[in-house]
Design a protein around this motif. Structure first.
Motif, PDB file in Angstrom:
ATOM      1  N   PRO A  78      51.852  24.820  60.689  1.00  0.00           N
ATOM      2  CA  PRO A  78      52.338  26.163  60.324  1.00  0.00           C
ATOM      3  C   PRO A  78      51.472  27.302  60.861  1.00  0.00           C
ATOM      4  O   PRO A  78      51.944  28.419  61.012  1.00  0.00           O
ATOM      5  N   GLU A  79      50.187  27.005  61.145  1.00  0.00           N
ATOM      6  CA  GLU A  79      49.254  28.059  61.585  1.00  0.00           C
ATOM      7  C   GLU A  79      49.092  28.089  63.099  1.00  0.00           C
ATOM      8  O   GLU A  79      48.164  28.714  63.611  1.00  0.00           O
ATOM      9  N   ALA A  80      49.922  27.381  63.830  1.00  0.00           N
ATOM     10  CA  ALA A  80      49.699  27.198  65.268  1.00  0.00           C
ATOM     11  C   ALA A  80      49.673  28.540  66.007  1.00  0.00           C
ATOM     12  O   ALA A  80      50.346  29.499  65.605  1.00  0.00           O
ATOM     13  N   PRO A  81      48.868  28.620  67.085  1.00  0.00           N
ATOM     14  CA  PRO A  81      48.758  29.875  67.849  1.00  0.00           C
ATOM     15  C   PRO A  81      50.101  30.466  68.277  1.00  0.00           C
ATOM     16  O   PRO A  81      50.292  31.680  68.208  1.00  0.00           O
ATOM     17  N   ALA A  82      51.043  29.639  68.695  1.00  0.00           N
ATOM     18  CA  ALA A  82      52.310  30.178  69.191  1.00  0.00           C
ATOM     19  C   ALA A  82      53.197  30.689  68.061  1.00  0.00           C
ATOM     20  O   ALA A  82      54.074  31.530  68.288  1.00  0.00           O
ATOM     21  N   ALA A  83      52.966  30.197  66.858  1.00  0.00           N
ATOM     22  CA  ALA A  83      53.774  30.651  65.720  1.00  0.00           C
ATOM     23  C   ALA A  83      53.545  32.145  65.472  1.00  0.00           C
ATOM     24  O   ALA A  83      54.388  32.826  64.904  1.00  0.00           O
ATOM     25  N   GLN A  84      52.390  32.651  65.922  1.00  0.00           N
ATOM     26  CA  GLN A  84      52.050  34.059  65.686  1.00  0.00           C
ATOM     27  C   GLN A  84      52.718  35.005  66.683  1.00  0.00           C
ATOM     28  O   GLN A  84      52.719  36.214  66.487  1.00  0.00           O
ATOM     29  N   THR A  85      53.248  34.468  67.781  1.00  0.00           N
ATOM     30  CA  THR A  85      53.837  35.357  68.794  1.00  0.00           C
ATOM     31  C   THR A  85      55.312  35.062  69.067  1.00  0.00           C
ATOM     32  O   THR A  85      55.978  35.863  69.712  1.00  0.00           O
ATOM     33  N   ALA A  86      55.800  33.912  68.611  1.00  0.00           N
ATOM     34  CA  ALA A  86      57.208  33.566  68.853  1.00  0.00           C
ATOM     35  C   ALA A  86      58.091  34.257  67.817  1.00  0.00           C
ATOM     36  O   ALA A  86      57.614  34.699  66.774  1.00  0.00           O
ATOM     37  N   ASN A  87      59.391  34.330  68.103  1.00  0.00           N
ATOM     38  CA  ASN A  87      60.316  34.950  67.161  1.00  0.00           C
ATOM     39  C   ASN A  87      60.603  34.050  65.969  1.00  0.00           C
ATOM     40  O   ASN A  87      60.891  34.530  64.881  1.00  0.00           O
ATOM     41  N   ALA A  88      60.554  32.733  66.202  1.00  0.00           N
ATOM     42  CA  ALA A  88      60.872  31.804  65.117  1.00  0.00           C
ATOM     43  C   ALA A  88      60.066  30.534  65.291  1.00  0.00           C
ATOM     44  O   ALA A  88      59.614  30.223  66.397  1.00  0.00           O
ATOM     45  N   HIS A  89      59.885  29.822  64.187  1.00  0.00           N
ATOM     46  CA  HIS A  89      59.044  28.627  64.198  1.00  0.00           C
ATOM     47  C   HIS A  89      59.693  27.545  63.348  1.00  0.00           C
ATOM     48  O   HIS A  89      59.887  27.741  62.141  1.00  0.00           O
ATOM     49  N   MET A  90      60.037  26.430  63.964  1.00  0.00           N
ATOM     50  CA  MET A  90      60.505  25.251  63.228  1.00  0.00           C
ATOM     51  C   MET A  90      59.274  24.413  62.926  1.00  0.00           C
ATOM     52  O   MET A  90      58.660  23.849  63.828  1.00  0.00           O
ATOM     53  N   ILE A  91      58.927  24.358  61.635  1.00  0.00           N
ATOM     54  CA  ILE A  91      57.746  23.578  61.228  1.00  0.00           C
ATOM     55  C   ILE A  91      58.239  22.196  60.833  1.00  0.00           C
ATOM     56  O   ILE A  91      58.771  21.999  59.738  1.00  0.00           O
ATOM     57  N   ALA A  92      58.113  21.246  61.746  1.00  0.00           N
ATOM     58  CA  ALA A  92      58.630  19.907  61.456  1.00  0.00           C
ATOM     59  C   ALA A  92      57.970  18.907  62.385  1.00  0.00           C
ATOM     60  O   ALA A  92      57.398  19.275  63.415  1.00  0.00           O
ATOM     61  N   ALA A  93      58.074  17.647  62.005  1.00  0.00           N
ATOM     62  CA  ALA A  93      57.548  16.569  62.846  1.00  0.00           C
ATOM     63  C   ALA A  93      58.526  16.297  63.983  1.00  0.00           C
ATOM     64  O   ALA A  93      59.736  16.501  63.834  1.00  0.00           O
ATOM     65  N   TYR A  94      57.991  15.830  65.118  1.00  0.00           N
ATOM     66  CA  TYR A  94      58.850  15.537  66.275  1.00  0.00           C
ATOM     67  C   TYR A  94      59.813  14.376  65.997  1.00  0.00           C
ATOM     68  O   TYR A  94      60.750  14.158  66.744  1.00  0.00           O
ATOM     69  N   GLU A  95      59.571  13.649  64.906  1.00  0.00           N
ATOM     70  CA  GLU A  95      60.457  12.526  64.548  1.00  0.00           C
ATOM     71  C   GLU A  95      61.602  12.985  63.649  1.00  0.00           C
ATOM     72  O   GLU A  95      62.497  12.193  63.337  1.00  0.00           O
ATOM     73  N   ASP A  96      61.596  14.221  63.212  1.00  0.00           N
ATOM     74  CA  ASP A  96      62.570  14.715  62.235  1.00  0.00           C
ATOM     75  C   ASP A  96      63.866  15.121  62.953  1.00  0.00           C
ATOM     76  O   ASP A  96      63.987  16.223  63.503  1.00  0.00           O
ATOM     77  N   GLN A  97      64.854  14.207  62.927  1.00  0.00           N
ATOM     78  CA  GLN A  97      66.068  14.450  63.711  1.00  0.00           C
ATOM     79  C   GLN A  97      66.907  15.598  63.169  1.00  0.00           C
ATOM     80  O   GLN A  97      67.569  16.300  63.937  1.00  0.00           O
ATOM     81  N   GLY A  98      66.864  15.804  61.862  1.00  0.00           N
ATOM     82  CA  GLY A  98      67.580  16.939  61.292  1.00  0.00           C
ATOM     83  C   GLY A  98      67.025  18.248  61.833  1.00  0.00           C
ATOM     84  O   GLY A  98      67.771  19.163  62.226  1.00  0.00           O
ATOM     85  N   ALA A  99      65.699  18.322  61.881  1.00  0.00           N
ATOM     86  CA  ALA A  99      65.044  19.535  62.381  1.00  0.00           C
ATOM     87  C   ALA A  99      65.308  19.700  63.878  1.00  0.00           C
ATOM     88  O   ALA A  99      65.561  20.823  64.348  1.00  0.00           O
ATOM     89  N   LEU A 100      65.285  18.597  64.609  1.00  0.00           N
ATOM     90  CA  LEU A 100      65.544  18.682  66.056  1.00  0.00           C
ATOM     91  C   LEU A 100      66.972  19.168  66.320  1.00  0.00           C
ATOM     92  O   LEU A 100      67.210  19.993  67.204  1.00  0.00           O
ATOM     93  N   ALA A 101      67.922  18.669  65.500  1.00  0.00           N
ATOM     94  CA  ALA A 101      69.329  19.071  65.685  1.00  0.00           C
ATOM     95  C   ALA A 101      69.495  20.564  65.390  1.00  0.00           C
ATOM     96  O   ALA A 101      70.177  21.292  66.128  1.00  0.00           O
ATOM     97  N   ALA A 102      68.847  21.039  64.327  1.00  0.00           N
ATOM     98  CA  ALA A 102      68.940  22.464  63.973  1.00  0.00           C
ATOM     99  C   ALA A 102      68.291  23.319  65.068  1.00  0.00           C
ATOM    100  O   ALA A 102      68.796  24.392  65.423  1.00  0.00           O
ATOM    101  N   PHE A 103      67.188  22.839  65.595  1.00  0.00           N
ATOM    102  CA  PHE A 103      66.480  23.546  66.674  1.00  0.00           C
ATOM    103  C   PHE A 103      67.383  23.643  67.905  1.00  0.00           C
ATOM    104  O   PHE A 103      67.524  24.724  68.501  1.00  0.00           O
ATOM    105  N   ALA A 104      68.025  22.536  68.257  1.00  0.00           N
ATOM    106  CA  ALA A 104      68.910  22.526  69.433  1.00  0.00           C
ATOM    107  C   ALA A 104      70.040  23.540  69.259  1.00  0.00           C
ATOM    108  O   ALA A 104      70.455  24.208  70.220  1.00  0.00           O
ATOM    109  N   GLU A 105      70.530  23.677  68.028  1.00  0.00           N
ATOM    110  CA  GLU A 105      71.594  24.649  67.718  1.00  0.00           C
ATOM    111  C   GLU A 105      71.111  26.089  67.904  1.00  0.00           C
ATOM    112  O   GLU A 105      71.874  26.971  68.288  1.00  0.00           O
ATOM    113  N   ALA A 106      69.825  26.302  67.602  1.00  0.00           N
ATOM    114  CA  ALA A 106      69.289  27.673  67.526  1.00  0.00           C
ATOM    115  C   ALA A 106      68.833  28.216  68.875  1.00  0.00           C
ATOM    116  O   ALA A 106      68.527  29.400  68.987  1.00  0.00           O
ATOM    117  N   VAL A 107      68.741  27.355  69.896  1.00  0.00           N
ATOM    118  CA  VAL A 107      68.168  27.794  71.172  1.00  0.00           C
ATOM    119  C   VAL A 107      69.171  27.590  72.312  1.00  0.00           C
ATOM    120  O   VAL A 107      70.132  26.834  72.174  1.00  0.00           O
TER     121      VAL A 107
END
Ligand code: AMP
Length: 356
Positions: free
Chosen positions: A38-67
């Motif tokens: 949650p504290e990652a350097p890019a989280a401070q400059t990007a418009n949005a941040h998906m805080i999730a593990a790379y194994e989390d398919q629900g989060a990956l699917a939502a991310f794919a929808e958002a970009v």
């Protein structure tokens, strides 16, 4: 081609993602970072941040929808996550490139197939492979993990046969690579980009000096001369084309006293040795990556100034006030809360005169 206001997804949230997000903002593009911390350097400059593990398919699917397109600042994203995303949204560079860049044996094999020279190497999956390999690569040698090594982590220099067994065990016995030790006179890198249309643009190659296995300085011009630089450029062009690459790629080279140039590593992303492009070029490596993955024309990589980039490692970042007061020094701090030994906290670029 993305329109201003559309969104680039970035896998990984470190300082490279932070600077990619800032470059995207300059072009009116939005960024969405996928990163567990949650504290990652890019989280401070990007418009949005998906805080999730790379194994989390629900989060990956939502991310794919958002970009609208996905790129990465970290090549060790699990292959399954990239494949999952690639089925839903363009990923640049894609899974096929990552499969090569994540594995030191695959990347050296590709370089050799493209006609480039590398250190002699053998894949090691048991002690016997390493013992036989030593006869091929000679002493001294470098034993490394094939995957996930960085900044000298996961590697051992082997200076005698007696050291081999302990080093193989220490690095986990399998998925290793044994390389001949290269008596280089210098290390340099070529940071290149390939657009969606196949156009290629290369930045001038910096000479890179490491300290404690971590990049210390990158300097342009390299001082290595046009013949060595051109060999590096030619290999980089070949690799970009061969991989049908879209985005920025860095190739690290060893230069030998006889003028030979050996590929050491391929990074499928913007690179620490290209940070000076922010101040010394019209279009930086970060903007170039954004342009390439957004399907925009590549920018002009011409360098208007000579420059020296120096990393701020660990407690060196505590000198920020003195650096900020220094004329001609551009200070970058990555917003990392905790200073740790060996951690990249920021960097300085000093312009050293008009380009020659
Ligand atoms: P790498 O993680 O492969 O980039 O290695 C980190 C650093 O270790 C390089 O930048 C070199 O300074 C050194 N190194 C790695 N491999 C070799 C090699 N085969 N011969 C000599 N030095 C090496």
């Amino acid at each position: 081609m993305l329109r201003p206001g559309q969104t680039i997804g970035i896998l990984g949230g470190g300082q490279l993602g932070r600077m990619l997000a800032m470059a995207a903002a300059r072009l009116g593009l939005r960024t969405h970072v996928f990163e567990p911390d949650p504290e990652a350097p890019a989280a401070q400059t990007a418009n949005a941040h998906m805080i999730a593990a790379y194994e989390d398919q629900g989060a990956l699917a939502a991310f794919a929808e958002a970009v609208d397109v996905v790129t990465l600042e970290f090549e060790n994203v699990p292959a399954a996550a990239v494949a999952f995303l690639e089925a839903r949204v363009p990923v640049r560079p894609g899974a096929a490139v990552l499969a090569v860049a994540q594995d030191r044996v695959a990347e050296k094999t590709l370089a050799a197939q493209a006609g480039a020279q590398t250190a002699p190497f053998v894949a090691v999956d048991r002690l016997e492979d390493a013992q036989a390999g030593l006869k091929v690569v000679g002493l001294p040698a470098m034993l490394k993990t094939r995957r996930a090594g960085y900044d000298g982590k996961g590697q051992r220099k082997i200076t005698s046969e007696a050291e081999l067994a302990a080093a193989v065990t220490a690095l986990g016995t399998k998925d290793l690579i044994l390389e001949g030790f290269v008596p280089f006179i210098a290390e340099f890198s070529v940071i290149g980009a390939r657009g969606l249309d196949g156009a290629i643009a290369l930045f001038d190659p910096p000479v890179n000096v490491h300290r404690n296995h971590i990049l210390d300085t990158s300097t342009v011009p390299s001082g290595l001369g046009p013949a060595i630089e051109e060999k590096g450029r030619a290999v980089t062009r070949l690799l970009l084309d061969r991989l049908n690459y879209v985005g920025v790629m860095a190739v690290e080279f060893f230069a030998l006293a006889d003028g030979a140039v050996l590929v050491n590593e391929i990074a499928p992303r913007v690179h620490n040795s290209g940070h000076w492009t922010l101040e010394a070029c019209i279009v930086s490596q970060f903007e170039q990556q954004i342009r390439a993955v957004a399907g925009w024309p590549l920018g002009d990589p011409a360098r208007h100034s000579n420059a020296v980039m120096t990393n701020l490692i660990g407690a060196e970042a505590e000198h920020y006030a003195a650096i900020a007061a220094e004329p001609g020094a551009a200070l970058h701090l990555y917003g990392k809360k905790e200073i740790r030994a060996g951690r990249k906290m920021g960097h300085i670029t000093r312009l050293t005169g008009p380009a020659r």
